[in-house]
Motif scaffolding. Structure first.
Motif, mmCIF file in Angstrom:
data_model
loop_
_atom_site.group_PDB
_atom_site.id
_atom_site.type_symbol
_atom_site.label_atom_id
_atom_site.label_comp_id
_atom_site.label_asym_id
_atom_site.label_seq_id
_atom_site.Cartn_x
_atom_site.Cartn_y
_atom_site.Cartn_z
ATOM 1 N N LYS A 24 50.312 14.972 2.435
ATOM 2 C CA LYS A 24 49.553 15.211 3.018
ATOM 3 C C LYS A 24 48.782 16.045 3.644
ATOM 4 C CE LYS A 24 47.097 11.226 6.171
ATOM 5 N NZ LYS A 24 46.825 10.467 6.398
ATOM 6 N N THR A 25 49.799 16.674 4.884
ATOM 7 C CA THR A 25 49.462 17.337 6.000
ATOM 8 C C THR A 25 49.636 19.420 4.544
ATOM 9 O OG1 THR A 25 51.511 16.309 7.122
ATOM 10 C CG2 THR A 25 50.855 18.689 7.447
ATOM 11 N N SER A 28 45.752 18.439 3.760
ATOM 12 C CA SER A 28 44.904 19.147 5.179
ATOM 13 C C SER A 28 44.516 20.940 5.198
ATOM 14 C CB SER A 28 45.483 18.148 6.726
ATOM 15 O OG SER A 28 45.378 17.130 6.277
#
Length: 298
Positions: A24-25, A28
């Motif tokens: 997820k990071t 981003s």
């Protein structure tokens, strides 16, 4: 200079393998970099440079006009800072143009630290009756026992190890050298690997590298990451485990055991103690849990 997208890909790979960030990071960061690259191209800029500070500030100003929250803008700047620091580290750029751009303080995110019991379960996973398993066991013990970065682990040379005096000579970021002690468990694993498993893996070849693959070549960061991922899946530990997890555990367990912050800073190879201070928050949480469990007014 390599293409922007190629540099971004190398940076994101580094975040996965070296920093152990979540999918997820990483997604981003990829989005943040894509937006920034669009800004560069709209200004006729095809490559990054050490003079990009005005471009970074201009991009953040544009984001502010879109009513993006301060936290989102701070995260975006953190992605750009990480990217530029990586380029300096890889000697693509001589200076980091983002270093003078202010980052709003929005609080620390604590690493999800493995417990001692979880680390012990992970370290027990390799089958040491096999030469590859013996090598992997030694690598895991050294990674946790010395608190190394995975890049430092796989670039260790044979002459960097002194099992008699129980220390490693480690080449860290910016070509900074440090001496790190290793404990009895890591010493035992290393001696067994060096005396038995490594000669079998080399098959008569010579290699300056400490940890070698079957062909005598050094193991890569990606190769070790796959090994760790396999052991993590089989260990039954539900936390996300990366090579950096063992470095976090090393520092946190030392601090919980009473080690002082300066000593931990030296062993981790942090140039600035502020990088080490996040572990005081981890230790504080541990102390709070002890207080709540054992104190009559906890």
């Amino acid at each position: 200079m390599p293409h922007l997208d190629l540099l971004a890909g190398q940076f994101l790979d580094y975040l996965v393998v070296e920093k152990g960030l979540s999918e997820k990071t990483i997604a981003s960061y990829r989005t943040d970099l894509s937006q920034y690259f669009l800004h560069l191209r709209s200004n006729g800029v095809k490559n990054v440079s050490a003079e990009d500070m005005p471009l970074i500030i201009g991009h953040l100003s544009e984001m502010e006009k879109t009513s993006l929250s301060p936290r989102s803008r701070a995260r975006h700047l953190a992605a750009l800072r990480g990217f530029y620091r990586f380029l300096v580290q890889e000697e693509v750029l001589a200076e980091d143009p983002s270093r003078r751009v202010d980052l709003p303080k929005i609080g620390l995110k604590l690493p999800d630290v493995l417990s001692i019991e979880e680390v012990e379960r992970l370290l027990a996973m390799p089958d040491t009756t096999d030469s590859v398993g013996a090598r992997n066991a030694a690598m895991l013990e050294v990674l946790y026992g010395a608190g190394l970065r995975v890049s430092e682990l796989v670039t260790l040379k044979r002459h960097d190890v002194n099992t008699e005096a129980c220390f490693l000579k480690v080449m860290g970021k910016g070509a900074s050298e440090r001496i790190v002690p290793v404990g009895s468990h890591a010493k035992a694993r290393l001696e067994f690997y060096l005396g038995t498993a490594r000669p079998l893996l080399l098959k008569g070849r010579e290699s300056a590298h400490l940890f070698v693959a079957r062909a005598g070549k050094p193991l890569t960061r990606q190769g070790f990451w796959k090994i760790l991922k396999k052991y993590a899946e089989h260990s039954g530990i539900r936390k996300q485990i990366t090579p950096h997890s063992l470095r976090h555990a090393f520092a946190s367990h030392l601090l919980e055991g009473g080690a002082d912050l300066r000593s931990i800073q030296m062993m981790l190879g942090h140039a600035d103690i502020s990088s080490t201070q996040i572990y005081t928050h981890v230790a504080r949480k541990h102390l709070q849990e002890i207080h709540e469990k054992y104190h009559p007014r906890g």
